[in-house]
Scaffold this motif. Structure first.
Motif, PDB file in Angstrom:
ATOM      1  N   PHE A 167       0.844  -1.196   0.000  1.00 23.94           N
ATOM      2  CA  PHE A 167       0.000   0.000   0.000  1.00 23.94           C
ATOM      3  C   PHE A 167       0.883   1.251   0.000  1.00 23.94           C
ATOM      4  O   PHE A 167       1.610   1.485   0.973  1.00 23.94           O
ATOM      5  N   PRO A 168       0.831   2.040  -1.083  1.00 23.14           N
ATOM      6  CA  PRO A 168       1.632   3.278  -1.091  1.00 23.14           C
ATOM      7  C   PRO A 168       1.087   4.273  -0.067  1.00 23.14           C
ATOM      8  O   PRO A 168      -0.139   4.393   0.085  1.00 23.14           O
ATOM      9  N   LYS A 169       1.980   4.953   0.625  1.00 24.43           N
ATOM     10  CA  LYS A 169       1.553   5.899   1.667  1.00 24.43           C
ATOM     11  C   LYS A 169       1.961   7.327   1.330  1.00 24.43           C
ATOM     12  O   LYS A 169       1.264   8.267   1.677  1.00 24.43           O
ATOM     13  N   LYS A 170       3.111   7.465   0.673  1.00 26.55           N
ATOM     14  CA  LYS A 170       3.630   8.809   0.414  1.00 26.55           C
ATOM     15  C   LYS A 170       4.411   8.806  -0.910  1.00 26.55           C
ATOM     16  O   LYS A 170       5.178   7.877  -1.181  1.00 26.55           O
ATOM     17  N   ILE A 171       4.165   9.830  -1.724  1.00 22.18           N
ATOM     18  CA  ILE A 171       4.883   9.951  -3.001  1.00 22.18           C
ATOM     19  C   ILE A 171       5.803  11.163  -2.926  1.00 22.18           C
ATOM     20  O   ILE A 171       5.355  12.242  -2.540  1.00 22.18           O
ATOM     21  N   GLU A 172       7.057  10.946  -3.297  1.00 18.57           N
ATOM     22  CA  GLU A 172       7.983  12.085  -3.321  1.00 18.57           C
ATOM     23  C   GLU A 172       8.157  12.543  -4.761  1.00 18.57           C
ATOM     24  O   GLU A 172       8.604  11.772  -5.620  1.00 18.57           O
ATOM     25  N   TRP A 173       7.766  13.756  -5.035  1.00 17.54           N
ATOM     26  CA  TRP A 173       7.833  14.317  -6.398  1.00 17.54           C
ATOM     27  C   TRP A 173       9.279  14.689  -6.737  1.00 17.54           C
ATOM     28  O   TRP A 173      10.122  14.741  -5.848  1.00 17.54           O
TER      29      TRP A 173
END
Lengths: 79, 439
Positions: A20-26
């Motif tokens: 489950f992805p929780k945080k995306i770093e752009w």
């Protein structure tokens, strides 16, 4: 036009192997929390090419697709 | 019972084909054959970030610098220009100047192939791959599937899932045996389901050219034609003994194929039948115009083939060599050994002899060459030649070489011969960068 953009993702692996992805770093370093996961399915990316597990994520009140493809994560970035 | 017109006797003759009977062999079976359309080209397009590529002619080609510069696959748009698989890139470009050429990415194709097979496995555990892009699926006995119409429903669903999940299309054939299922997947392309059932035998299957049947190549089709046999129905009408007399045991098999009587099961996924032969071939960067060059290349080919033989614990009792000369003329020669071997030295000695007997290299240089170990037998059955007197020394050397390669990589040990002229080699055999790693 969209560009396939690989991103850093913080994810949780549960005890039966679900991811489950929780945080995306752009690219610019901005972090986006995944507020909710609306849908998970194997899917081809019709906009950027490739295929993988597509997560439909609720991020800051909007829906976005996040793909897990061959052990990497990518988004379909708008140009 | 069916009526057919015999041109020779000018009579209408009747023949009975059990396939059309309701109680025939394979009754109740449901077999699918899925063929991923224009596989390499489709994968390149599906994986490309440029989505406009779908409306352009695209072809996948080999490495030009390594003289592998031929068209390996093309998409539907390129087909419209007459681009053909196997033709030279320059010829394809002449036909279609706007042709987009892409290099081959085998890892990518394998990933798509594995994903497609996983999709098939959702419907049955009997999935038998046939190459990278084709597979048979046996649906017989699955819940609620008892007719080819049920099979069509599953086939349509598989096509839909392949499109959604992988972005590629497939043609699927549905029948009650593997041969006609394959015939069905070839019948309509791209992205189509074709049902070839018993009631379509007379109207659709019987009039189809015999060359459409699996395993009927150019020479078999020509041989059949010389006897006036052109269609699948013609083959089905023949006496099987006659077919055997002109085609050997393949004639009998062809007879059953054309009558829809092939009963071979679809293997469980992962079941790998024992190899009947093992071979390697190469197109070196330069033409092979002398015996010493040929021996050098053969030495490396024999080395990799024998490594594979020993890894599978087998030996061979025959060698088949294939050659392609500079005029792109291909031919094969084979030799039977009076003992079983997995020694590269043995293979090299016999292949050199075969080469010397078969080709005049100064007159017609070769473009490519391959060697194939045939008539395989288990290595643990001792097969000693009356004339072999090495006392098992070769086996000890080979076993030591294999152990070294297992620990330090394939290129850690090699014959001195291959150190002579590395530039003449430089091919990649079965994942081993054999010569480029020789430093």
């Amino acid at each position: 036009m969209r560009t396939k953009t690989y991103v850093k993702v913080t994810a949780i692996f549960d005890d039966i192997g679900n991811i489950f992805p929780k945080k995306i770093e752009w690219e610019d370093g901005t972090n986006y929390e995944v507020d909710k996961i609306i849908d998970i399915r194997p899917c081809a990316s019709t906009k950027c090419g490739g295929f993988g597990i597509r997560y439909t994520c609720g991020i800051r009140g909007k829906e976005a697709f996040l793909f897990f493809e061959d052990n990497r994560w990518f988004v379909e970035r708008k140009d | 019972m069916s009526r057919t017109f015999d041109e020779k006797t000018q009579n209408t003759k009747e023949f009975f084909c059990p396939y059309t009977s309701n109680h025939g062999i394979n009754r109740g079976r449901v077999v699918l054959h899925a063929d991923l359309n224009n596989f390499f080209a489709s994968v390149e397009c599906a994986n490309s970030p440029d989505r406009s590529i779908f409306s352009k002619p695209v072809a996948v080609c080999g490495n030009i610098e390594m003289r592998h510069g031929i068209i390996l696959a093309k998409n539907e748009k390129a087909k419209l220009y007459g681009v053909k698989t196997g033709e030279k890139i320059s010829d394809a470009k002449k036909k279609c100047p706007s042709l987009i050429l892409m290099g081959a990415h085998y890892d990518l194709y394998m990933r798509y192939s594995r994903a497609a097979r996983k999709i098939y496995q959702r419907y049955t555990d009997r999935v038998e791959p046939f190459g990278m892009d084709e597979a048979w699926l046996e649906l017989t006995g699955n819940d609620g599937i008892c007719t080819v119409e049920d099979g069509k429903r599953v086939a349509d669903e598989i096509r839909k899932v392949l499109k959604e999940e992988l972005g590629i299309t497939a043609s699927v054939g549905v029948s009650d045996n593997k041969i006609f299922a394959k015939l069905g997947s070839d019948y309509k392309k791209p992205d189509a389901t074709t049902v070839l059932a018993r009631d379509q035998y007379q109207n659709i299957i019987s009039p189809m050219p015999a060359s459409e049947i699996l395993y009927v190549g150019r020479s078999t089709a020509a041989r059949l034609r010389s006897y006036g046999i052109t269609t699948i129905g013609d083959v089905a009408r023949q006496n099987p003994h006659f077919l055997k007399s002109i085609l050997g045991k393949n004639g009998e098999a062809l007879y059953t194929y054309c009558r829809g009587e092939d009963t071979s099961p679809v293997a469980l996924f992962g079941e790998v039948p024992a190899a009947k032969s093992m071979g390697n071939s190469t197109t070196p960067p330069k033409d092979i115009s002398s015996f010493s060059d040929a021996k050098l290349i053969l030495s490396s080919l024999c080395d990799t083939v024998c490594s594979r033989l020993r890894a599978e614990n087998t030996k061979c009792r025959g060698i088949k060599m294939n050659f392609r000369d500079i005029n792109l003329c291909s031919f094969e020669r084979q030799i039977k050994l009076d003992f079983a071997t997995s020694s590269a030295r043995d293979l090299l000695a016999f292949s050199c002899r075969l080469l010397a007997e078969s080709v005049d290299l100064e007159k017609t240089p070769l473009r490519s060459m391959g060697i194939c170990a045939i008539d395989l037998v288990p290595a643990d059955i001792p097969q000693i030649s009356l004339f072999e007197k090495d006392g098992g020394k070769k086996d000890v050397i080979d076993s030591t070489v294999d152990k070294l390669r297992l620990r330090f990589g394939f290129s850690c040990v090699s014959t001195a011969l291959t150190l002579c002229d590395r530039e003449k080699l430089g091919y990649i055999a079965r994942g081993y960068e054999v010569f480029t790693n020789l430093r």
